[in-house]
Every structure is written in C-alpha cells, then in structure tokens.
Design a protein around this motif. Sequence first.
Motif: not given
Length: 284
Positions: A136-141, A144-151, A155-162, A264-265
């Motif tokens: 979840r160490k992503t740029t505020p707002n 979704a785009l940064e986790k898409y870039a990981v894919r 890579g795969i995604n960890h949880r998107f939020g709390l 990896a954050g």
Amino acid sequence: MIEPLSPLLIEPAVKAALLEDLGRAGDLTSQATVPPEREALVVMRARQPGVVAGLDAARMAFRLVDSDLRCSVQKPDGAEVAPGDIIMAIEGRARSILTGERVALNFLGHLSGIATATREIVNAVEGTNARITCTRKTTPNLRALEKYAVRCGGGINHRFGLDDGVLIKDNHIAAAGGITAAIESARGHIGHMVKIEIEVDTLEQLQEALGAGADIVMLDNMGPEMLREAVAINAGRAVLEASGRVTAETAGPIAATGVDIISAGWITHSAPCLDIGLDYESSL
C-alpha cells in the motif's frame, strides 16, 4: 493479456492532472506560438529499455484536451521496449497535442517505471514458485494505476486498501495484547471470505501465529537462512510472505528459500521514471 483498468478509475486522476497543469488560462505557450489550424504527427518514443504501462492514461490525457486527436498504440502495456522504439503515435491539432504532452508523459513514464522495476524482480525469481507483489506504499490517489502497472510488469497485487483484507502489524499486536489475542479478535470480527495476515520478525512469533490459525504470515526482514527455517516450521500450513530489503539482487536468494510471496514497497513509491520522450515527426 492484461485486463485494462476501467476509465472510471483513470479519468479522475488524469482530469485532476490536466486541471493542475492548465490552470485558469490554459496553455499560453502553445496558444501564442502555434497556429490553431496546424496539424501534426508526433510519437512517444522510449529512450531507455523498459516495460510499458499507462497507455490508457496517456491516451486519455490527449483526448480530454481534444477528442479529435487520433492515438495509435505500437507497443501495448506489458510490452518490453528498447531505446528508439515507438510506443504510441498521435495525430491531430498541434496545439492540443502540445497541451496534453506533459501530463501524458508523466503518467506513461511513471507507470512504465513501476512496470520496469517489477519486471526486473520477477525475472530474478524465475524458476521458483515465489510471486512478486506490491504494497500500500503508493502515491495518494494513484493506487489503482500504480497497482495496474505492477501487473503489467508481471507482479501481483497485495490488498488495495484497509477494507479488503486484515494485515496485523507490530503496532496492532502491541495494542491488541499479543499475537494470539490479535488473531482471535480478528477472526471473531471478519466474514468468512476475509483472510488474516500477520507480520512477525522472529521464528517464535511465527510459531505462535501458526498456532493461532493465521492464513498468511509476513516474515519481516528475515535473511535467507532464517527464511528457510521459517518455511520448514510452516510445513505448508500458511502462505508465507517475505518482506524487507527486496531488490533484483536479493530477490533470487529469498525466493530460493521456498517462500510463496515476496513483497516490495519501493516498486511503487520509489521506482525511477522510465525515460520516454515525445518527438515531433511532421506537420500535416
């Protein structure tokens, strides 16, 4: 194939970036120097090797400025590029292209940098069962785009939020009164579809977490030797996630220990921007 993001997730971020850039008076430079009727062909070209991500955001930046602009993708998201490769061509009003240029390049370069960093680590663990995930160490707002870039980088995604998973960390453990107390309390609170992950930094804590029924255990800042011991202790009972000091150089030895996930954050919060330029090819 990488499933594209919904425009509903992309447009608010791109629109906010354009509003920030255009301000109250618009693109003064292009208005002052480029004839309104001038049309052009430009290309977005890679200036260093990497992996593409963020084309829909770049394309939306141009089209929100001018819906008549024509964008032609040459290298789709997830594709590897070499210096000089054309990623996308844009045709239409020169003023409009120049107005959208920086916002489009900002998104494409940033997200491609994340995809490139991810791919480097994914390649480093090839041949093992370990998968690479973000945090979840992503740029505020921009999560979704940064986790898409990981894919896009493999890579795969960890949880998107709390709200979509339980991850009990050291401060939760301290506030709850211990590992067992935290897991038991969480189990009584959540629904049957929610997994419980807990962070540990010693083998003794791992054993307690397994005894309390954790679904996933994050092994924080453990070296390869300790990770191997953890895998042996676990004996397949829980999913094991290794975290801390993960780079393309360290990922291979970590994966070789038998852990399931490596997180990896920095691949989202500190990945270098991929150098991509916009080159004016010709006036039409």
